[in-house]
Design an enzyme around this catalytic site. Structure first.
Site, PDB file in Angstrom:
ATOM      1  N   ARG A 110       0.875  -1.190   0.000  1.00  0.00           N
ATOM      2  CA  ARG A 110       0.000   0.000   0.000  1.00  0.00           C
ATOM      3  C   ARG A 110       0.900   1.223   0.000  1.00  0.00           C
ATOM      4  O   ARG A 110       1.702   1.421   0.915  1.00  0.00           O
ATOM      5  CB  ARG A 110      -0.924   0.008   1.214  1.00  0.00           C
ATOM      6  N   HIS A 140      -6.911   0.439  -6.878  1.00  0.00           N
ATOM      7  CA  HIS A 140      -7.212  -0.377  -5.692  1.00  0.00           C
ATOM      8  C   HIS A 140      -7.892  -1.670  -6.178  1.00  0.00           C
ATOM      9  O   HIS A 140      -9.085  -1.882  -5.953  1.00  0.00           O
ATOM     10  CB  HIS A 140      -8.117   0.414  -4.743  1.00  0.00           C
ATOM     11  N   GLN A 172     -10.030  -4.038  -3.853  1.00  0.00           N
ATOM     12  CA  GLN A 172     -11.364  -3.520  -3.542  1.00  0.00           C
ATOM     13  C   GLN A 172     -12.322  -3.836  -4.685  1.00  0.00           C
ATOM     14  O   GLN A 172     -13.456  -4.280  -4.468  1.00  0.00           O
ATOM     15  CB  GLN A 172     -11.287  -2.000  -3.324  1.00  0.00           C
ATOM     16  N   ASP A 203     -17.205   7.059  -2.699  1.00  0.00           N
ATOM     17  CA  ASP A 203     -16.003   6.909  -1.860  1.00  0.00           C
ATOM     18  C   ASP A 203     -15.776   8.251  -1.180  1.00  0.00           C
ATOM     19  O   ASP A 203     -16.453   9.246  -1.486  1.00  0.00           O
ATOM     20  CB  ASP A 203     -14.815   6.522  -2.760  1.00  0.00           C
ATOM     21  N   CYS A 210     -16.552   1.694  -0.410  1.00  0.00           N
ATOM     22  CA  CYS A 210     -15.418   0.827  -0.038  1.00  0.00           C
ATOM     23  C   CYS A 210     -15.085   0.913   1.444  1.00  0.00           C
ATOM     24  O   CYS A 210     -14.433   0.020   1.970  1.00  0.00           O
ATOM     25  CB  CYS A 210     -14.206   1.197  -0.875  1.00  0.00           C
ATOM     26  N   ARG A 214     -13.864  -8.577   0.927  1.00  0.00           N
ATOM     27  CA  ARG A 214     -12.431  -8.365   0.759  1.00  0.00           C
ATOM     28  C   ARG A 214     -11.684  -9.640   1.143  1.00  0.00           C
ATOM     29  O   ARG A 214     -10.744 -10.059   0.479  1.00  0.00           O
ATOM     30  CB  ARG A 214     -11.947  -7.202   1.642  1.00  0.00           C
TER      31      ARG A 214
HETATM   32  N1   CP Z   1     -11.445  -0.170   1.718  1.00  0.00           N
HETATM   33  C1   CP Z   1     -10.190  -0.231   2.185  1.00  0.00           C
HETATM   34  O1   CP Z   1      -9.227  -0.487   1.460  1.00  0.00           O
HETATM   35  O2   CP Z   1     -10.101  -0.040   3.544  1.00  0.00           O
HETATM   36  P1   CP Z   1      -8.752   0.177   4.355  1.00  0.00           P
HETATM   37  O3   CP Z   1      -8.169   1.485   3.926  1.00  0.00           O
HETATM   38  O4   CP Z   1      -9.179   0.184   5.796  1.00  0.00           O
HETATM   39  O5   CP Z   1      -7.808  -0.957   4.058  1.00  0.00           O
HETATM   40  N1  NVA Z   2      -9.874   6.630  -2.063  1.00  0.00           N
HETATM   41  C1  NVA Z   2      -9.598   6.256  -0.692  1.00  0.00           C
HETATM   42  C2  NVA Z   2      -9.826   4.795  -0.502  1.00  0.00           C
HETATM   43  C3  NVA Z   2      -9.567   4.267   0.876  1.00  0.00           C
HETATM   44  C4  NVA Z   2      -9.791   2.788   0.984  1.00  0.00           C
HETATM   45  C5  NVA Z   2      -8.180   6.633  -0.344  1.00  0.00           C
HETATM   46  O1  NVA Z   2      -7.275   6.432  -1.164  1.00  0.00           O
HETATM   47  O2  NVA Z   2      -7.943   7.131   0.758  1.00  0.00           O
END
Ligand code: CP
Ligand code: NVA
Length: 332
Positions: free
Chosen positions: A121, A148, A151, A244, A284, A312
């Protein structure tokens, strides 16, 4: 037995799918056939006994490198490995910043000597691509600035559970049409025959190049992609309404600008009222009630956000098995 596959609704035999050893940074790194297989494996695992799944990744280790906070991604990958008999470890904060303490290539080469697969990440996508090119084990994007994919796989699984199919459905994405979740969801929809409408202001509309990419991806599967500046127009008669957060991690300096621009795109009961009667609401998570979505919607009967969050786990177990095994013994 071989089939002619057009949609991810259709299921391949394991022999048709050669995902083992591959990396997944974007949904479009997978074919519709491969997406269909991952979803079918996920459904099989979800319906099965976890005790039966224990040996599948016995002795395997997943490395998880997180530059940003996470609840769902981090915990669901860790539980996935536990349920499959393997192990997950995490490095975060100063222990791991792609390209900061050492080059992405060096970090990838070192970690490939320790672990069997790596979830990353991160902020910028380009160092992740360099990291992946140098790694000798599968790398999974656990969220970058531009994608992502995990997701999106869970989202497809949730939509398929809701409607029994994917091809021919219509989904509206409201809010920041340029973010990572929107981009991966849009690729997933296009490749699975789901027509997509974005509802967003010009400042948050996907680029023309990305819209053209989505049109190309969706064309063989009958999926169209359109962007509207009217939230109501985007949501009219759709089967799924998705949103989102207005401001993604790492973009906090834009929060005020985003809130002003995206307020008309909040998912309210009125907005759900123009969608199909049977429409699902998806997010999400994490969510901000009374910002991008009204509490009445996210906590209401059309919301499937916690099914999405649960999925997930199932989708990532399936993805791990597809990348780390030949799926032998799984009847898909
Ligand atoms: N939806 C999602 O990726 O959640 P987190 O940021 O908590 O991993
Ligand atoms: N678009 C959001 C998604 C979090 C799961 C972000 O990148 O923070």
């Amino acid at each position: 037995m071989r089939f002619v596959h057009k949609y991810a609704d259709m299921i391949a035999s394991a022999a048709d799918v050669a995902l083992r050893g591959r990396s997944v940074l974007r949904v479009s790194d997978l074919s519709p056939l491969e997406i269909g297989t991952v979803l079918a494996v996920a459904t099989h695992l979800k319906n099965g006994r976890s005790a039966d799944q224990l040996p599948m990744l016995r002795g395997r280790t997943l490395g998880m490198l997180f530059e940003k906070p996470s609840l769902r991604t981090r915990v669901s990958f860790e539980v996935a490995m536990t349920q499959l008999g393997g192990h997950a470890m995490i490095a975060q904060g100063p222990d791991f910043m792609v390209g900061t303490r050492e080059t992405p290539e060096d970090a990838a080469r070192v970690l490939s000597r320790y672990v069997d697969a790596i979830v990353v990440r991160t902020h910028a996508h380009e160092p992740l691509e360099r990291f992946t090119a140098a790694a000798t084990v599968p790398v999974i994007n656990g969220l970058s600035a531009v994608a992502h994919p995990c997701q999106a796989l869970a989202d497809l699984l949730t939509i398929k559970e809701g409607f029994g199919t994917l091809g021919g459905l219509r989904l509206a994405y409201l809010g920041d049409g340029r973010n990572n979740v929107a981009a991966s969801l849009a690729e997933a929809c296009a490749m699975c025959g789901i027509s997509l409408t974005f509802g967003c202001p010009p400042t948050h509309r996907p680029s023309e190049a990305f819209l053209a990419h989505l049109q190309r991806l969706g064309k063989p599967y009958g999926a169209t992609v359109r962007a509207f500046s009217s939230a109501l127009r985007a949501a009219r008669d759709v089967d799924v309404v998705y949103t989102d957060v207005w401001t993604s991690m790492g973009e906090e300096h834009l929060a005020e600008r985003n809130a002003a621009a995206l307020l008309p795109y909040r998912v309210t009961p009125e907005l759900m009222g123009v969608a199909a009667k049977h429409a699902l609401f998806m997010h999400c998570l994490p969510a901000h009630r009374e910002q991008e979505v009204s509490a009445a919607v996210i906590d209401g009967p059309q919301s499937v956000v916690f099914d999405q969050a649960e999925n997930r786990l199932h989708a990532q177990k399936a993805l791990l098995l597809a990348l780390l095994t030949d799926l032998r013994g799984i009847p898909v």
